[in-house]
Each structure stands twice: as C-alpha cells, then as structure tokens.
Design a protein around this motif. Structure first.
Motif, PDB file in Angstrom:
ATOM      1  N   MET A 192       0.852  -1.186   0.000  1.00  0.00           N
ATOM      2  CA  MET A 192       0.000   0.000   0.000  1.00  0.00           C
ATOM      3  C   MET A 192       0.882   1.227   0.000  1.00  0.00           C
ATOM      4  SD  MET A 192      -2.988  -0.881   2.720  1.00  0.00           S
ATOM      5  CE  MET A 192      -3.342  -2.569   2.997  1.00  0.00           C
ATOM      6  N   GLU A 193       0.685   2.135  -0.897  1.00  0.00           N
ATOM      7  CA  GLU A 193       1.446   3.368  -1.105  1.00  0.00           C
ATOM      8  C   GLU A 193       2.223   3.839   0.122  1.00  0.00           C
ATOM      9  OE1 GLU A 193      -1.089   6.391  -2.777  1.00  0.00           O
ATOM     10  OE2 GLU A 193      -1.946   4.948  -4.162  1.00  0.00           O
TER      11      GLU A 193
ATOM     12  N   PRO B  72      -9.968  -1.244   7.086  1.00  0.00           N
ATOM     13  CA  PRO B  72     -10.295  -0.992   5.693  1.00  0.00           C
ATOM     14  C   PRO B  72      -9.630   0.290   5.173  1.00  0.00           C
ATOM     15  CG  PRO B  72     -12.127  -0.268   7.045  1.00  0.00           C
ATOM     16  CD  PRO B  72     -11.081  -0.856   7.972  1.00  0.00           C
ATOM     17  N   VAL B  73      -9.161   0.217   3.939  1.00  0.00           N
ATOM     18  CA  VAL B  73      -8.606   1.390   3.267  1.00  0.00           C
ATOM     19  C   VAL B  73      -9.520   1.762   2.117  1.00  0.00           C
ATOM     20  CG1 VAL B  73      -6.206   0.905   3.860  1.00  0.00           C
ATOM     21  CG2 VAL B  73      -7.126   0.041   1.724  1.00  0.00           C
ATOM     22  N   SER B  74      -9.414   3.003   1.680  1.00  0.00           N
ATOM     23  CA  SER B  74     -10.193   3.417   0.519  1.00  0.00           C
ATOM     24  C   SER B  74      -9.365   4.375  -0.313  1.00  0.00           C
ATOM     25  CB  SER B  74     -11.544   3.972   0.961  1.00  0.00           C
ATOM     26  OG  SER B  74     -11.592   5.301   1.183  1.00  0.00           O
ATOM     27  N   LYS B  75      -9.776   4.540  -1.557  1.00  0.00           N
ATOM     28  CA  LYS B  75      -9.043   5.358  -2.514  1.00  0.00           C
ATOM     29  C   LYS B  75      -9.712   6.728  -2.598  1.00  0.00           C
ATOM     30  CE  LYS B  75      -7.867   3.206  -6.244  1.00  0.00           C
ATOM     31  NZ  LYS B  75      -7.858   2.619  -7.604  1.00  0.00           N
TER      32      LYS B  75
ATOM     33  N   CYS C 161     -10.654   8.081   7.661  1.00  0.00           N
ATOM     34  CA  CYS C 161     -10.037   9.359   7.268  1.00  0.00           C
ATOM     35  C   CYS C 161     -10.681   9.874   5.978  1.00  0.00           C
ATOM     36  CB  CYS C 161      -8.534   9.186   7.089  1.00  0.00           C
ATOM     37  SG  CYS C 161      -7.647   8.825   8.623  1.00  0.00           S
ATOM     38  N   HIS C 162     -10.905   8.983   5.038  1.00  0.00           N
ATOM     39  CA  HIS C 162     -11.543   9.354   3.775  1.00  0.00           C
ATOM     40  C   HIS C 162     -12.957   9.875   4.029  1.00  0.00           C
ATOM     41  CE1 HIS C 162     -12.819   8.023  -0.522  1.00  0.00           C
ATOM     42  NE2 HIS C 162     -12.477   9.295  -0.498  1.00  0.00           N
ATOM     43  N   SER C 163     -13.698   9.195   4.892  1.00  0.00           N
ATOM     44  CA  SER C 163     -15.054   9.635   5.229  1.00  0.00           C
ATOM     45  C   SER C 163     -15.042  11.017   5.869  1.00  0.00           C
ATOM     46  CB  SER C 163     -15.722   8.638   6.173  1.00  0.00           C
ATOM     47  OG  SER C 163     -15.904   7.404   5.528  1.00  0.00           O
ATOM     48  N   LYS C 164     -14.054  11.281   6.702  1.00  0.00           N
ATOM     49  CA  LYS C 164     -13.946  12.587   7.360  1.00  0.00           C
ATOM     50  C   LYS C 164     -13.712  13.699   6.343  1.00  0.00           C
ATOM     51  CE  LYS C 164     -13.880  15.236  10.920  1.00  0.00           C
ATOM     52  NZ  LYS C 164     -15.110  15.445  11.704  1.00  0.00           N
ATOM     53  N   VAL C 165     -12.833  13.463   5.375  1.00  0.00           N
ATOM     54  CA  VAL C 165     -12.579  14.461   4.331  1.00  0.00           C
ATOM     55  C   VAL C 165     -13.890  14.826   3.639  1.00  0.00           C
ATOM     56  CG1 VAL C 165     -11.485  14.847   2.080  1.00  0.00           C
ATOM     57  CG2 VAL C 165     -10.173  13.817   3.937  1.00  0.00           C
TER      58      VAL C 165
END
Length: 64
Positions: A1-2, A16-19, A41-45
């Motif tokens: 993962m990056e 879970p990760v997301s793009k 973190c993605h959901s927060k953005v």
C-alpha cells in the motif's frame, strides 16, 4: 500500500482502506491522482468538504 502510511493521519495503513480521488470524478477528475487512506479518514474528508470544494481548493493532501 502506497508507502503503508495514511497521508491524512500519518499512521500505518490497515484495513479498511479506501481510494481518495484528489479531483472527484463528478467534478472532472480522471482517477489518475488518487491516494490510499483509512476509510474513516476518507469519510472525514468528505464530511468536511463537498466535492466542489475538493475540486476547486483541496487538490492535494497538503491542502486538505
């Protein structure tokens, strides 16, 4: 993962990760500029910024 680090919280990535698309597809993004981040973190953005704001102003992790 990056690099195995979430670019938002700077902690190790774990499922879970997301793009995250730096320019949302709905705003003309091509899907080329993406970041892997924790799902929370993605959901927060997306709870803080709408897609127009993300496309217009927050086009890099540094700006977010």
């Amino acid at each position: 993962m990056e690099g195995n680090i979430c670019p938002l919280c700077l902690r190790s990535l774990a499922d879970p990760v997301s793009k995250h698309h730096l320019i949302p597809l709905s705003q003309g993004g091509t899907g080329e500029k993406t970041l892997l981040m924790h799902k929370i973190c993605h959901s927060k953005v997306h709870s803080v910024f709408n897609e127009k704001e993300l496309a217009r102003t927050y086009t890099s992790i540094e700006k977010i």
